[in-house]
Design an enzyme around this catalytic site. Sequence first.
Site, PDB file in Angstrom:
ATOM      1  N   LYS A  13      70.730 -84.112 -50.422  1.00  0.00           N
ATOM      2  CA  LYS A  13      71.200 -82.831 -49.876  1.00  0.00           C
ATOM      3  C   LYS A  13      71.169 -82.823 -48.349  1.00  0.00           C
ATOM      4  O   LYS A  13      72.119 -82.385 -47.715  1.00  0.00           O
ATOM      5  CB  LYS A  13      70.359 -81.669 -50.429  1.00  0.00           C
ATOM      6  CG  LYS A  13      70.440 -81.496 -51.923  1.00  0.00           C
ATOM      7  CD  LYS A  13      69.590 -80.351 -52.432  1.00  0.00           C
ATOM      8  CE  LYS A  13      68.133 -80.442 -52.101  1.00  0.00           C
ATOM      9  NZ  LYS A  13      67.401 -81.534 -52.757  1.00  0.00           N
ATOM     10  N   ARG A 127      63.777 -95.228 -48.886  1.00  0.00           N
ATOM     11  CA  ARG A 127      63.980 -94.423 -47.670  1.00  0.00           C
ATOM     12  C   ARG A 127      62.768 -94.565 -46.737  1.00  0.00           C
ATOM     13  O   ARG A 127      62.913 -94.692 -45.522  1.00  0.00           O
ATOM     14  CB  ARG A 127      64.209 -92.951 -48.063  1.00  0.00           C
ATOM     15  CG  ARG A 127      64.505 -92.028 -46.921  1.00  0.00           C
ATOM     16  CD  ARG A 127      65.024 -90.696 -47.379  1.00  0.00           C
ATOM     17  NE  ARG A 127      64.020 -89.859 -48.018  1.00  0.00           N
ATOM     18  CZ  ARG A 127      64.267 -88.679 -48.587  1.00  0.00           C
ATOM     19  NH1 ARG A 127      65.487 -88.199 -48.616  1.00  0.00           N
ATOM     20  NH2 ARG A 127      63.302 -87.976 -49.131  1.00  0.00           N
ATOM     21  N   ARG A 139      58.770 -89.560 -43.689  1.00  0.00           N
ATOM     22  CA  ARG A 139      58.578 -88.182 -44.154  1.00  0.00           C
ATOM     23  C   ARG A 139      57.355 -88.135 -45.070  1.00  0.00           C
ATOM     24  O   ARG A 139      57.176 -89.007 -45.917  1.00  0.00           O
ATOM     25  CB  ARG A 139      59.811 -87.704 -44.927  1.00  0.00           C
ATOM     26  CG  ARG A 139      61.017 -87.523 -44.052  1.00  0.00           C
ATOM     27  CD  ARG A 139      62.299 -87.333 -44.830  1.00  0.00           C
ATOM     28  NE  ARG A 139      62.194 -86.362 -45.903  1.00  0.00           N
ATOM     29  CZ  ARG A 139      63.237 -85.760 -46.460  1.00  0.00           C
ATOM     30  NH1 ARG A 139      64.458 -86.037 -46.050  1.00  0.00           N
ATOM     31  NH2 ARG A 139      63.082 -84.892 -47.430  1.00  0.00           N
TER      32      ARG A 139
END
Length: 192
Positions: A13, A127, A139
Amino acid sequence: MRLILLGPPGAGKGTQAQRLVERYGIVQLSTGDMLRAAVAAGTEIGKKAKAVMDAGQLVSDDIVIGIVSDRIEEPDAKNGFVLDGFPRTIAQAEALEKLLASKSMKLDAVIEFQVDETKLVDRIVRRAEEAKAAGQPVRKDDNPEVFVKRLEEFRALTAALTPFYRERGQLTSIDGMAPIDVVSEEIRKALS
């Protein structure tokens, strides 16, 4: 253009929201960013949010809706926006519907990213590895244990938004496991 992107964490997203911002000249509205900005600006709703957050509590739907309401009135949102991380529940979706109607606005589309949840853990691990290799910060939610908790929360609360928006004829489902450029093209087709 006013859009909502739906899908579990890791579905892409954020990546697609950035592409939509660039292509259509709209703004990406993240509730977390909006809350922090309202608190920093010391707005009335920001002061309420700060008091709740300082007490270690979750910000109520009323406060979040107030922040969204203020934010979509700002000049940079005039061309439209893509909501990222909101709504998360049916109650929030209903409140958003009322809010937009009160401003004579409506959603143009709700794009759902359909994904293979078993492959999402691999995607977020990759990622994190790519961020590390590039010398970028990883993250904190790109951790398999944290990710699984977020996925469970998504299933419990947010997955109910799919039938909610389908019943309203606003939902378009897209294969979120396709390559990034293919997903972008499918979104472009859905919006044209």
